[in-house]
Design an enzyme around this catalytic site. Structure first.
Site, PDB file in Angstrom:
ATOM      1  N   ARG A  62     -10.863 -32.847 -38.949  1.00 30.52           N
ATOM      2  CA  ARG A  62     -10.264 -33.253 -40.213  1.00 30.52           C
ATOM      3  C   ARG A  62      -9.952 -32.058 -41.105  1.00 30.52           C
ATOM      4  O   ARG A  62      -8.964 -32.031 -41.810  1.00 30.52           O
ATOM      5  CB  ARG A  62     -11.220 -34.186 -40.984  1.00 30.52           C
ATOM      6  CG  ARG A  62     -11.407 -35.522 -40.349  1.00 30.52           C
ATOM      7  CD  ARG A  62     -12.654 -36.178 -40.839  1.00 30.52           C
ATOM      8  NE  ARG A  62     -13.807 -35.353 -40.493  1.00 30.52           N
ATOM      9  CZ  ARG A  62     -15.060 -35.765 -40.515  1.00 30.52           C
ATOM     10  NH1 ARG A  62     -15.333 -36.974 -40.919  1.00 30.52           N
ATOM     11  NH2 ARG A  62     -16.040 -34.965 -40.160  1.00 30.52           N
ATOM     12  N   SER A  81     -18.292 -41.020 -41.423  1.00 34.70           N
ATOM     13  CA  SER A  81     -19.368 -42.019 -41.442  1.00 34.70           C
ATOM     14  C   SER A  81     -20.421 -41.625 -42.473  1.00 34.70           C
ATOM     15  O   SER A  81     -20.984 -42.479 -43.160  1.00 34.70           O
ATOM     16  CB  SER A  81     -20.026 -42.121 -40.065  1.00 34.70           C
ATOM     17  OG  SER A  81     -19.095 -42.553 -39.119  1.00 34.70           O
TER      18      SER A  81
END
Ligand code: PNS
Length: 165
Positions: free
Chosen positions: A90, A128
């Site tokens: 990311r 998460s």
């Protein structure tokens, strides 16, 4: 047949994971989403819950399977006859950990190639860990996890917070 493993903790699965799965699905004939069963790490969701959520998330993708594994990823890849590992990157901050893991996996099995994919920009800050943190403090997790998971994930995270305090 081109088979890839997309491994992870998926505690819980996010929209970023779904985005990565759809990208990887286009590249291979068979994609196995591998949920690590790591008894040494305290998770919010059981492996069975995570597998069930990922199955729900990939129901419309016929070439995607979900399985759990323990032990080394290279051993799981060998069992599944997979030659690729898919990982998402990311931001630059992900790079060092991913680089080390990819090189270690290559050392353990030189035939196993790690392929890095970038999620859609809007998911570049979704993880998460962030979902767990925001959710456990009562923050809004819609837009981070699939809409159909929001209520149950939020409820679990809130209760895990109250148990921890
Ligand atoms: O979602 P995560 O927690 O970043 O996923 C990490 C995962 C599951 C891909 C990684 O911890 C893993 O592959 N574990 C299995 C053990 C292993 O093979 N270790 C050696 C390579 S570093």
């Amino acid at each position: 047949m081109r088979t890839a493993i997309y491994p992870g903790s998926f505690d819980p699965p996010t929209l970023g994971h779904r985005d990565l799965i759809m990208r990887a699905d286009k590249l291979v004939d068979r994609l196995i989403v591998g949920v690590l069963h790591n008894p040494a790490k305290q998770a919010c969701f059981t492996v069975a819950e995570r597998v069930a959520m990922l199955e729900e998330l990939t129901r419309d993708l016929p070439h995607v399977e979900v399985a759990s594994f323990n032990g080394l990823l290279v051993d799981f890849a060998r069992q599944q006859d997979a030659h690729f590992i898919i990982r998402g990157v990311r931001a630059f901050s992900d790079f060092e950990y991913e680089f080390q893991m990819a090189l270690m996996n290559r050392k353990l099995n030189a035939d196993l190639e790690t392929v890095f994919l970038m999620p859609k920009e809007e998911y570049s800050v979704v993880s998460s860990r962030m979902v767990r943190e925001v959710g456990s403090m009562g923050g809004d997790i819609s837009g981070l996890v699939p809409e159909t998971f929001v209520d149950r994930v939020a409820a679990r995270l809130r209760s895990s917070r109250s148990l921890a305090t």
